[in-house]
Scaffold this motif. Structure first.
Motif, PDB file in Angstrom:
ATOM      1  N   ASP A 438     -11.884  -7.719   2.583  1.00  9.26           N
ATOM      2  CA  ASP A 438     -10.436  -7.724   2.353  1.00  9.26           C
ATOM      3  C   ASP A 438      -9.984  -6.309   2.673  1.00  9.26           C
ATOM      4  O   ASP A 438     -10.277  -5.369   1.936  1.00  9.26           O
ATOM      5  CB  ASP A 438     -10.182  -8.099   0.894  1.00  9.26           C
ATOM      6  CG  ASP A 438      -8.700  -8.045   0.514  1.00  9.26           C
ATOM      7  OD1 ASP A 438      -7.885  -7.547   1.313  1.00  9.26           O
ATOM      8  OD2 ASP A 438      -8.377  -8.480  -0.613  1.00  9.26           O
ATOM      9  N   THR A 439      -9.305  -6.143   3.799  1.00 11.22           N
ATOM     10  CA  THR A 439      -9.013  -4.793   4.282  1.00 11.22           C
ATOM     11  C   THR A 439      -7.565  -4.409   4.013  1.00 11.22           C
ATOM     12  O   THR A 439      -6.649  -5.063   4.477  1.00 11.22           O
ATOM     13  CB  THR A 439      -9.284  -4.702   5.795  1.00 11.22           C
ATOM     14  OG1 THR A 439      -8.473  -5.673   6.471  1.00 11.22           O
ATOM     15  CG2 THR A 439     -10.742  -4.984   6.114  1.00 11.22           C
ATOM     16  N   THR A 443       0.525   0.032   9.126  1.00 14.39           N
ATOM     17  CA  THR A 443       0.869   0.458  10.483  1.00 14.39           C
ATOM     18  C   THR A 443       0.660   1.972  10.635  1.00 14.39           C
ATOM     19  O   THR A 443       0.148   2.448  11.649  1.00 14.39           O
ATOM     20  CB  THR A 443       2.343   0.123  10.771  1.00 14.39           C
ATOM     21  OG1 THR A 443       2.535  -1.270  10.520  1.00 14.39           O
ATOM     22  CG2 THR A 443       2.709   0.437  12.203  1.00 14.39           C
ATOM     23  N   ASP A 539       2.430   1.567  -1.870  1.00 11.51           N
ATOM     24  CA  ASP A 539       1.916   0.336  -2.492  1.00 11.51           C
ATOM     25  C   ASP A 539       1.543   0.606  -3.945  1.00 11.51           C
ATOM     26  O   ASP A 539       1.025   1.672  -4.270  1.00 11.51           O
ATOM     27  CB  ASP A 539       0.648  -0.149  -1.767  1.00 11.51           C
ATOM     28  CG  ASP A 539       0.979  -0.988  -0.540  1.00 11.51           C
ATOM     29  OD1 ASP A 539       1.945  -1.772  -0.599  1.00 11.51           O
ATOM     30  OD2 ASP A 539       0.277  -0.866   0.472  1.00 11.51           O
ATOM     31  N   ARG A 554       4.227  -3.721  -2.260  1.00 10.18           N
ATOM     32  CA  ARG A 554       5.061  -2.548  -1.989  1.00 10.18           C
ATOM     33  C   ARG A 554       5.822  -2.091  -3.231  1.00 10.18           C
ATOM     34  O   ARG A 554       6.274  -2.910  -4.026  1.00 10.18           O
ATOM     35  CB  ARG A 554       6.075  -2.888  -0.890  1.00 10.18           C
ATOM     36  CG  ARG A 554       5.469  -3.372   0.402  1.00 10.18           C
ATOM     37  CD  ARG A 554       4.746  -2.323   1.176  1.00 10.18           C
ATOM     38  NE  ARG A 554       5.540  -1.135   1.398  1.00 10.18           N
ATOM     39  CZ  ARG A 554       5.179  -0.156   2.237  1.00 10.18           C
ATOM     40  NH1 ARG A 554       4.056  -0.245   2.924  1.00 10.18           N
ATOM     41  NH2 ARG A 554       5.934   0.893   2.378  1.00 10.18           N
ATOM     42  N   ASN A 560       6.797  -7.892   2.298  1.00 13.42           N
ATOM     43  CA  ASN A 560       5.755  -8.353   3.177  1.00 13.42           C
ATOM     44  C   ASN A 560       5.863  -9.865   3.275  1.00 13.42           C
ATOM     45  O   ASN A 560       5.406 -10.582   2.397  1.00 13.42           O
ATOM     46  CB  ASN A 560       4.440  -8.001   2.486  1.00 13.42           C
ATOM     47  CG  ASN A 560       3.432  -7.570   3.468  1.00 13.42           C
ATOM     48  OD1 ASN A 560       3.356  -8.125   4.552  1.00 13.42           O
ATOM     49  ND2 ASN A 560       2.636  -6.586   3.094  1.00 13.42           N
ATOM     50  N   ARG A 565       5.949  -7.071   7.904  1.00 14.78           N
ATOM     51  CA  ARG A 565       6.734  -6.136   7.112  1.00 14.78           C
ATOM     52  C   ARG A 565       8.211  -6.189   7.455  1.00 14.78           C
ATOM     53  O   ARG A 565       8.575  -6.025   8.608  1.00 14.78           O
ATOM     54  CB  ARG A 565       6.202  -4.761   7.437  1.00 14.78           C
ATOM     55  CG  ARG A 565       5.949  -3.950   6.249  1.00 14.78           C
ATOM     56  CD  ARG A 565       5.059  -2.831   6.666  1.00 14.78           C
ATOM     57  NE  ARG A 565       5.791  -1.593   6.536  1.00 14.78           N
ATOM     58  CZ  ARG A 565       5.215  -0.423   6.678  1.00 14.78           C
ATOM     59  NH1 ARG A 565       3.939  -0.341   6.988  1.00 14.78           N
ATOM     60  NH2 ARG A 565       5.907   0.669   6.548  1.00 14.78           N
TER      61      ARG A 565
HETATM   62  C1  WTA Z   1       0.179  -4.829   2.670  1.00  7.53           C
HETATM   63  C2  WTA Z   1      -0.775  -4.304   8.082  1.00  7.53           C
HETATM   64  C3  WTA Z   1      -2.967  -6.260  -0.089  1.00  7.53           C
HETATM   65  C4  WTA Z   1       0.503  -3.563   1.898  1.00  7.53           C
HETATM   66  C5  WTA Z   1      -2.208  -3.845   8.360  1.00  7.53           C
HETATM   67  C6  WTA Z   1       0.770  -2.563   2.993  1.00  7.53           C
HETATM   68  C7  WTA Z   1      -2.107  -5.493   1.891  1.00  7.53           C
HETATM   69  C8  WTA Z   1       1.437  -3.402   4.040  1.00  7.53           C
HETATM   70  C9  WTA Z   1      -3.385  -5.606   2.499  1.00  7.53           C
HETATM   71  C10 WTA Z   1       1.276  -2.843   5.422  1.00  7.53           C
HETATM   72  C11 WTA Z   1      -4.466  -6.104   1.701  1.00  7.53           C
HETATM   73  C12 WTA Z   1      -1.970  -4.826   3.951  1.00  7.53           C
HETATM   74  N1  WTA Z   1      -4.207  -6.408   0.420  1.00  7.53           N
HETATM   75  N2  WTA Z   1      -1.910  -5.819   0.614  1.00  7.53           N
HETATM   76  N3  WTA Z   1      -5.686  -6.284   2.182  1.00  7.53           N
HETATM   77  N4  WTA Z   1      -3.256  -5.189   3.773  1.00  7.53           N
HETATM   78  N5  WTA Z   1      -1.261  -5.024   2.837  1.00  7.53           N
HETATM   79  O1  WTA Z   1       2.178  -2.007   8.150  1.00  7.53           O
HETATM   80  O2  WTA Z   1       1.655  -3.779   1.123  1.00  7.53           O
HETATM   81  O3  WTA Z   1       2.173  -4.483   8.685  1.00  7.53           O
HETATM   82  O4  WTA Z   1       1.589  -1.493   2.591  1.00  7.53           O
HETATM   83  O5  WTA Z   1       0.082  -3.226   8.189  1.00  7.53           O
HETATM   84  O6  WTA Z   1       0.789  -4.673   3.940  1.00  7.53           O
HETATM   85  O7  WTA Z   1       1.750  -3.728   6.397  1.00  7.53           O
HETATM   86  P1  WTA Z   1       1.614  -3.367   7.920  1.00  7.53           P
END
Ligand code: WTA
Length: 705
Positions: A438-439, A443, A539, A554, A560, A565
């Motif tokens: 779970d990564t 961005t 976050d 967030r 999200n 986003r």
């Molecule tokens: C959320 C996507 C929980 C988080 C790669 C972050 C997550 C935003 C996770 C970024 C995860 C991303 N568990 N929340 N594994 N991965 N988020 O910029 O709120 O499109 O700040 O990048 O997604 O979204 P972005």
């Protein structure tokens, strides 16, 4: 750990953010990787943790940079003299397209680089070998240079769907040192034009059409609005290059503008077989811009560097996604988002993997489609978002079992994943054979920040895991106090140190970069020491005793939606362009499939006679035109007035509580407390009504219509 009673710390009068409405999960059990996986894993030496420990920072990141081919080695790993503008691998020179293509020819030229799966099931997957990719990237680079006149440092905006020409165009830009700015295909022409203007692109690259849910979408139709919008914002577009879904056959109803619009397949005739030397760039030269939503009405251009970014995504793809050249890797994200840039294109191709791209929606024509693709292509590494998992689980809970594929590894990204959904992913999709990571990342961060090491750490459903190698996260409360592991309280997750994947800056806006990510917790703005400059991610998170981070969502004005986003301010600004609208407030609402969706509250100007349905329709249309269909609100509530403090501050928190059927809290200090009850009755009363009536449209368009 006990259930978290108060998921965010510190009183925040106007908070209406995701973290505040986060679901309260309990502590979960561990799951362990299979022996078979561990034996073949890229990262199985536990000593790696020490290698990437703080005592070896920043030198530890040379391990990632050494996975690339450099035309000149760097002299300094990290130059931190101008915080928070870090420089990585200073003095190093390389080319990203060379690293993703040319250098693999010797060993892998006949191996599939990209397998592109069209949405219609009667069209065969197209296999592009590394040799073929090399040819096509070269021809495209020649066309971009000699026909479109693009050169190193120029920006070009690419608004394309998931067809192989998208990564080919990106790599062709990288070959020339041209900075690409890919705009997600689902965004509107206006959203594209705005970004083109901000980045200063005079060339737009489009596709004429693509398949989505069985329909051929006329994508070129967005061009005129994009060009007009760019012009309005001060940027002339002098060329529009159009890739045709079927070369020779135009799939759009819009006319081509003479002297401005060109079919790539026609112009390409002059560039067949041409090769272009990759342009060597400095490690710090920008590779691309990626616009993302933030706390203001305007998306910001995250600027990513070439050397540090490529090293970081290559290293994390190798260690955390366990990609080997022999693997068939499928990330179901769209290349128009950062996940696609880092973990469909740059990371996997730098590792000589086979990267699958799929044109359409996962459940077309049915929820078995992803598993048929996996079986046919023998995919062994799979990557997707919680929203897609929820959707596939709902639509076809037993489908994966019908197909003979075997994943060794699966990734999830983009949103928190509910433990129950995680278990379905593990048991049914992964067939209990695949390890899951779970990564958590963003961005701005270029690559993964928190995850378990697939062969070394146990998995815990619902938690991303510890900081990844060389990343030292910390949770601060609102006052800048550290919340230690096991505190049982949530706070703001920050990264204490710089890393090679972090964006360089916000395009043309250094102040915003500093303000947005560093101001909040900077210990001393004059300090030249990186230790004083933690990165504020935006976050909310909790740190368990075992060192695993659980991300809540967030803490700012970003929602999200289905892992995409959206800025609430962007939606609100769009609403305010409608003449009847006096005020608009956008709040996140929990959604069973998409995680969160936006709900809009509108108050009308005095004397407006238009019906609520007309205004509501206008709001939806305006949002679709200005941003795109993905931003479509779940409901538009037309309310008599907005709840406000005596100083006139609009209380989004109260609206968010009403939308999510939570306690509205203390409202006695409001200027107009009575309106809260009126809105509550209007929204919650009618929500129930809508749910009872059932049809999707009633729910989607809201109860006010
Ligand atoms: C959320 C996507 C929980 C988080 C790669 C972050 C997550 C935003 C996770 C970024 C995860 C991303 N568990 N929340 N594994 N991965 N988020 O910029 O709120 O499109 O700040 O990048 O997604 O979204 P972005």
């Amino acid at each position: 750990m006990a259930e978290i009673k108060n998921p965010t710390s510190g009183p925040s009068t106007a908070a209406a953010d995701e973290a505040h409405i986060a679901v309260h999960w309990k502590e979960e059990e561990y799951f362990y990787p299979q022996k078979k996986f561990i034996e073949q894993a890229n990262l199985k030496d536990p000593k790696v943790v020490e290698r990437f420990g703080e005592k070896n920072f920043p030198k530890c990141f040379e391990e990632y940079a050494d996975m690339l081919t450099w035309s000149q080695r760097w002299t300094t790993v990290l130059d931190a003299n101008d915080p928070p503008f870090w420089k990585w691998f200073v003095g190093g020179k390389l080319n990203a397209s060379y690293n993703c293509v040319d250098r693999h020819l010797e060993k892998y030229k006949n191996k599939a680089a990209i397998i592109s799966v069209p949405e219609p099931e009667n069209e065969e997957p197209a296999v592009i070998t590394y040799q073929e990719l090399y040819k096509r990237v070269n021809e495209t680079a020649a066309l971009l240079r000699d026909f479109a006149g693009l050169k190193k440092g120029d920006r070009v905006t690419i608004h394309m769907p998931m067809i192989p020409e998208l990564p080919i165009t990106m790599l062709a830009c990288a070959r020339l040192g041209v900075i690409h700015s890919v705009v997600f295909g689902g965004f509107s022409g206006e959203a594209c034009g705005m970004r083109a203007a901000d980045s200063g692109s005079r060339v737009l690259i489009y596709a004429d059409s693509y398949y989505r849910s069985g329909k051929l979408i006329d994508h070129k139709a967005a061009v005129e609005i994009a060009v007009e919008t760019a012009k309005r914002d001060g940027q002339e577009i002098d060329k529009v290059l159009v890739w045709r879904r079927y070369p020779g056959k135009y799939g759009s109803a819009t006319p081509m503008v003479k002297g401005r619009d060109f079919f790539v397949d026609e112009v390409m005739k002059d560039f067949r077989g041409k090769t272009i030397e990759p342009v060597t760039v400095d490690a710090e030269d920008p590779l691309f811009l990626m616009y993302t939503s933030g706390s203001t009405g305007k998306p910001k251009g995250c600027q990513h560097r070439t050397g540090g970014y490529l090293a970081y995504v290559t290293g994390t793809a190798k260690y955390y996604q366990d990609i080997h050249p022999e693997d068939v890797y499928w990330c179901m994200a769209d290349i128009g988002w950062i996940t696609g840039h880092s973990y469909i294109v740059y990371g996997p191709l730098a590792l000589a993997a086979t990267s699958v791209i799929y044109e359409g929606v996962p459940n077309y024509p049915d929820a078995g489609r992803p598993w048929r693709i996996a079986e046919r292509l023998d995919v062994n590494i799979f990557h997707t978002s919680p929203t897609a998992i929820r959707m596939l689980r709902k639509a076809g809970p037993h489908e994966p079992g019908k197909y003979h594929y075997h994943f060794k590894h699966m990734t999830t990204v983009g949103e928190p994943i509910e433990p129950e959904v995680w278990r379905w992913y593990y048991d049914v999709v992964g067939k209990r054979e695949a390890v899951i990571v779970d990564t958590w990342w963003q961005t701005e961060t270029g690559g993964i920040l928190c995850s378990t090491k697939p062969a070394l750490d146990p998995m815990k459903p619902g938690s991303a895991g510890p900081g990844v190698l060389g990343i030292y996260p910390i949770i601060y409360d609102e006052n800048g106090e550290e919340l230690p592991a096991g505190a049982g309280r949530a706070g703001n997750i920050c990264i204490r140190n710089p890393w090679p994947g972090i964006e360089q800056t916000i395009w043309k806006d250094r102040d915003r970069f500093t303000r947005q990510y560093y101001q909040k917790y900077c210990k001393d703005p004059k300090s030249k020491d990186w230790h004083d400059w933690p990165y504020f991610a935006g976050d909310g998170a909790l740190l368990a005793k075992d060192g695993y981070f659980r991300i809540l969502g967030r803490v700012d004005d970003v929602i999200n939606v289905a892992g995409h986003r959206l800025g609430t301010k962007e939606l609100e600004s769009a609403c305010l362009t409608i003449e009847e609208v006096a005020e608009a407030a956008v709040v996140p609402v929990v959604d069973e499939i998409k995680g969160r969706v936006p709900e809009i509250y509108i108050s009308l100007k005095p004397g407006v006679t238009a019906s609520p349905k007309d205004v509501s329709d206008k709001v939806i249309r305006t949002i679709e035109t200005m941003i795109g269909k993905i931003a479509r609100p779940k409901t538009v509530h037309i309310v008599p007035d907005m709840p406000k403090t005596r100083s006139g501050k609009l209380m989004r928190r109260i609206l968010a509580a009403i939308s999510n059927t939570l306690d509205v809290g203390d409202i006695t200090t409001l200027a107009n407390p009575d309106v809260v009850e009126q809105i509550r009755v209007q929204v919650q009363g009618k929500q129930k009504l809508a749910a009872k009536e059932g049809p999707e449209d009633v729910k989607r368009f809201g109860s006010d219509v």
